[in-house]
Design an enzyme around this catalytic site. Sequence first.
Site, PDB file in Angstrom:
ATOM      1  N   LYS A   1     -49.525  -2.683  28.390  1.00  0.00           N
ATOM      2  CA  LYS A   1     -48.729  -1.611  27.767  1.00  0.00           C
ATOM      3  C   LYS A   1     -49.649  -0.473  27.322  1.00  0.00           C
ATOM      4  O   LYS A   1     -50.876  -0.650  27.261  1.00  0.00           O
ATOM      5  CB  LYS A   1     -47.944  -2.184  26.586  1.00  0.00           C
ATOM      6  CG  LYS A   1     -48.805  -2.800  25.497  1.00  0.00           C
ATOM      7  CD  LYS A   1     -47.973  -3.720  24.605  1.00  0.00           C
ATOM      8  CE  LYS A   1     -48.816  -4.261  23.459  1.00  0.00           C
ATOM      9  NZ  LYS A   1     -48.109  -5.299  22.695  1.00  0.00           N
TER      10      LYS A   1
ATOM     11  N   ARG B   1     -39.570  -8.532  14.374  1.00  0.00           N
ATOM     12  CA  ARG B   1     -39.801  -7.218  14.983  1.00  0.00           C
ATOM     13  C   ARG B   1     -38.850  -7.101  16.160  1.00  0.00           C
ATOM     14  O   ARG B   1     -37.823  -6.456  16.071  1.00  0.00           O
ATOM     15  CB  ARG B   1     -41.276  -7.087  15.393  1.00  0.00           C
ATOM     16  CG  ARG B   1     -41.647  -5.706  15.858  1.00  0.00           C
ATOM     17  CD  ARG B   1     -43.107  -5.611  16.274  1.00  0.00           C
ATOM     18  NE  ARG B   1     -43.397  -6.435  17.453  1.00  0.00           N
ATOM     19  CZ  ARG B   1     -44.534  -6.356  18.139  1.00  0.00           C
ATOM     20  NH1 ARG B   1     -45.489  -5.531  17.765  1.00  0.00           N
ATOM     21  NH2 ARG B   1     -44.727  -7.119  19.190  1.00  0.00           N
TER      22      ARG B   1
ATOM     23  N   TYR C   1     -70.011  19.556   8.595  1.00  0.00           N
ATOM     24  CA  TYR C   1     -68.989  19.944   7.611  1.00  0.00           C
ATOM     25  C   TYR C   1     -69.219  19.268   6.269  1.00  0.00           C
ATOM     26  O   TYR C   1     -69.527  18.068   6.211  1.00  0.00           O
ATOM     27  CB  TYR C   1     -67.609  19.516   8.108  1.00  0.00           C
ATOM     28  CG  TYR C   1     -66.987  20.448   9.118  1.00  0.00           C
ATOM     29  CD1 TYR C   1     -66.823  21.806   8.846  1.00  0.00           C
ATOM     30  CD2 TYR C   1     -66.541  19.952  10.331  1.00  0.00           C
ATOM     31  CE1 TYR C   1     -66.235  22.647   9.786  1.00  0.00           C
ATOM     32  CE2 TYR C   1     -65.948  20.788  11.280  1.00  0.00           C
ATOM     33  CZ  TYR C   1     -65.803  22.132  10.991  1.00  0.00           C
ATOM     34  OH  TYR C   1     -65.226  22.954  11.913  1.00  0.00           O
TER      35      TYR C   1
ATOM     36  N   MET D   1     -63.945  17.730  15.269  1.00  0.00           N
ATOM     37  CA  MET D   1     -62.938  17.557  16.320  1.00  0.00           C
ATOM     38  C   MET D   1     -63.564  17.327  17.694  1.00  0.00           C
ATOM     39  O   MET D   1     -63.158  16.438  18.439  1.00  0.00           O
ATOM     40  CB  MET D   1     -62.021  18.789  16.370  1.00  0.00           C
ATOM     41  CG  MET D   1     -60.846  18.617  17.316  1.00  0.00           C
ATOM     42  SD  MET D   1     -59.793  20.066  17.364  1.00  0.00           S
ATOM     43  CE  MET D   1     -59.092  20.059  15.724  1.00  0.00           C
TER      44      MET D   1
END
Length: 377
Positions: free
Chosen positions: A44, A142, A265, A318
């Site tokens: 999956k 679930r 940062y 990022m």
Amino acid sequence: MIHDRHAISPDARAVLTINLAALRGNWSALNKVCGSAECAGVIKANAYGLGLHQITEALVAGGCRTFFVATLGEARIVREAVPGAVIYVLDGLLPGASHYYAGFDLRPCLSSLAEIQEWAAYCDATGRRLRAAVHADTGMHRLGLPPHEVEHLATSERGLFEHFEMALLMSHLACADEPDNPMNAAQRRRFDEIRTVLPTAPASLANSGGTFLGPEYHYDLVRPGIALYGGRALEGRDNPMQWVVRFQARILQVHSLGAGEPVGYGATYRTERPSRIATVACGYADGFLRALSGPSGKPGPVGFIGDYPVPVIGRVSMDLITVDVTDVPENMALRGAWVEVLGARTTIDDLTDRAGTIGYELLTRLGQRVQRTYEGA
Ligand SMILES: *Cc1c(COP(=O)(O)O)cnc(C)c1O
């Protein structure tokens, strides 16, 4: 170092190398652990982020015949890749979509009486006794038939089984990654009870963790996912699986700094000595989680240039990380050189333990912009 340089386009800044030989090795190892039970493959979420088509073909080449996907979209890709595969769809039966499953020869994992009734009605209408799994809830709450629906199916709705073939009776363990958790045995007992009241069918309970819990959890088929991809199935135990994923990124720039200079940062890190700091082309947008940033002032996880360890320092941004290359020979830590940030030495488990998450999340979030290359096909 990257073995198959030719497969990497020259504009690649970061590369995931997926070792299909290791993947097949992991499947074989699990196949041995589960003895005479069948070892399926759970693929999956784009095969846990690694590429549905390629992973499926490799598993088929290794001997795997039965696959579990989450969605119909995934199922179609697998059907195209492997026309003969047995494909179960864990989402179950989407309302009104029976013809779609039938058209692609997919087996829904039916999770409620309503789904079973709908599938049986479709089979009845088309005159085909199609296969499906019945997914019973044994305590995770679930997906799966709740106890009163199992009871109803076993007593007043047995006729439904004349219309479709229950190819698998399955359930799912909530705590299989914790071998000492009593919930495992409780779910197994509940599963055994359900098996006695429903028609006889091949049975399946174990995911990766369950496969390692012992033969009484294997039944007829096991459904490992994370262990195939080299992730840890049991918490607090050694991980016997081979690494499958290597993540490498290129150095974009190297700075020579004096002692006491900030990096990145928030200026959370300051050099303790005259240092060379390399800026490397991967960040949280590539799946190198921001939570992997070293704690304030301290180094984070360790990458490698060749055999030289290079600690990640400062915050993960990022698109970029910074690593300390002071102890690496200058001619190896140059612009364009590759840094391995995940692989056999710094494993999925090492990174996720630091980031407070699990291998599943790290793998499925590996950035789509990272070029994937496959070796060991
Ligand atoms: C995801 C999943 C698996 C595989 O779990 P792993 O822990 O990755 O081995 C097996 N069965 C079901 C129902 C699942 O949802």
